[in-house]
Write an enzyme that holds these catalytic residues in place. Structure first.
Site, short mmCIF file in Angstrom:
data_model
loop_
_atom_site.label_atom_id
_atom_site.label_comp_id
_atom_site.label_asym_id
_atom_site.label_seq_id
_atom_site.Cartn_x
_atom_site.Cartn_y
_atom_site.Cartn_z
N ASP A 44 0.81 -1.22 0.00
CA ASP A 44 0.00 0.00 0.00
C ASP A 44 0.85 1.27 0.00
OD1 ASP A 44 -2.36 -1.41 -0.08
OD2 ASP A 44 -2.64 -1.41 2.09
N ASN A 114 -5.22 9.17 1.87
CA ASN A 114 -5.76 8.46 3.03
C ASN A 114 -6.31 9.43 4.07
OD1 ASN A 114 -5.49 5.82 2.26
ND2 ASN A 114 -3.64 5.42 3.44
N GLU A 115 -5.43 10.20 4.69
CA GLU A 115 -5.88 11.10 5.75
C GLU A 115 -4.86 12.21 5.99
OE1 GLU A 115 -2.96 8.67 7.20
OE2 GLU A 115 -4.93 7.71 7.01
N THR A 155 -10.47 3.05 6.20
CA THR A 155 -10.15 1.74 6.77
C THR A 155 -8.70 1.66 7.24
OG1 THR A 155 -9.58 0.86 4.58
CG2 THR A 155 -11.84 0.57 5.32
N ALA A 156 -7.96 2.76 7.16
CA ALA A 156 -6.55 2.76 7.55
C ALA A 156 -6.41 3.30 8.98
CB ALA A 156 -5.74 3.57 6.53
N ASN A 158 -7.66 5.84 10.36
CA ASN A 158 -8.96 6.24 10.89
C ASN A 158 -9.66 5.09 11.61
OD1 ASN A 158 -11.53 8.00 10.87
ND2 ASN A 158 -12.18 6.19 9.72
N LEU A 159 -9.64 3.91 11.03
CA LEU A 159 -10.29 2.75 11.65
C LEU A 159 -9.56 2.35 12.93
CD1 LEU A 159 -12.45 0.55 11.54
CD2 LEU A 159 -10.92 -0.80 10.09
#
Length: 255
Positions: A44, A114-115, A155-156, A158-159
């Site tokens: 990833d 992603n974030e 789902t990265a 953050n999860l």
């Protein structure tokens, strides 16, 4: 869509580099500026690098897992690569844009697929003020940090921070606290994708904070604005039945 020319991009791992050599011998290795597709071989992390490198070029990226987790990657196989590419499903994602002002007044800009995370730099908790579209919604959040995640990034990190998983096609963003101390009951918010999130660092000299957009870090920030960048887009290819939407949905039923 026909894929006559393919550019191969490999991570530094021996498995990825060996795969790139074998596939290049079979299909050639085109210049990415003229290729019909980029095949990323790695994990990833490599996929995120490829998304940043080729954002808004229009070239689709097909990942094959030669790394560890590989959430954004397809299974690795050398057979029938062009047939897999032509059968693949296309997902378009937009990054977040981060504008951060540091303690010297310098402005830093970066994007994140992603974030964007704000994290305390030292032992003391951060104190943050959060505004949405210019209106203060939280006068003071005492925490280890806070993040804004895209659906693709939900789902990265953050999860892991107990944030919500967002459907990949939803026009939403997740605003998630990291180890919130006060207010203890605040679990974050789900925002419309056009929202502009403004975060002010309180007591910044005493409680320094870093802002991180994917792999770009800015330390000692004072003000950070985060918003989705609709002017930029990345295109990712997934095998049928294994689309990013399916993967995000599947994550919600894992234990």
């Amino acid at each position: 869509m026909k894929f006559k020319s393919i550019a191969f991009l490999a991570s530094d791992s021996p498995e990825a580099r060996e795969a790139a050599l074998r596939l290049s011998a079979m299909h050639g290795n085109a210049d990415p500026t003229v290729a019909d597709c980029v095949v990323a071989l790695g994990g990833d992390g490599l996929m995120l690098q490829a998304l940043h490198r080729f954002v808004s070029t229009g070239i689709p990226i097909y990942g094959m897992n030669r790394g560890t987790v590989g959430f954004l990657m397809n299974d690795y196989a050398e057979e029938a690569l062009k047939e897999r590419l032509e059968a693949a499903e296309l997902t378009t994602i937009h990054p977040l844009s981060m504008t951060a002002v540091d303690e010297t007044g310098q402005t830093h800009r970066a994007i994140a697929f992603n974030e964007v995370s704000l994290l305390r730099q030292r032992h003391q908790a951060a104190k943050l003020k959060i505004a949405i579209d210019g209106r203060t919604r939280l006068d003071e959040l005492i925490c280890d940090g806070v993040l804004v995640a895209t659906p693709a990034g939900s789902t990265a990190y953050n999860l892991s921070a107990h944030g919500p998983i967002l459907p990949i096609n939803s026009e939403l963003l997740a605003l998630t606290p990291i180890s919130a101390f006060r207010p203890r009951g605040w679990r974050g918010a789900i925002l419309p994708h056009q929202a502009k999130v403004g975060i002010s660092i309180l007591e910044g000299e005493k409680r320094p904070v870093a802002a991180v957009a994917d792999h770009v870090e800015v330390r000692h920030v004072r003000e950070v604005e985060i918003a989705q960048d609709q002017t930029r887009a990345a295109r990712i290819l997934f095998d049928p039945g294994h689309s990013l939407a399916e993967r995000v949905l599947r994550e919600q039923f894992r234990f």
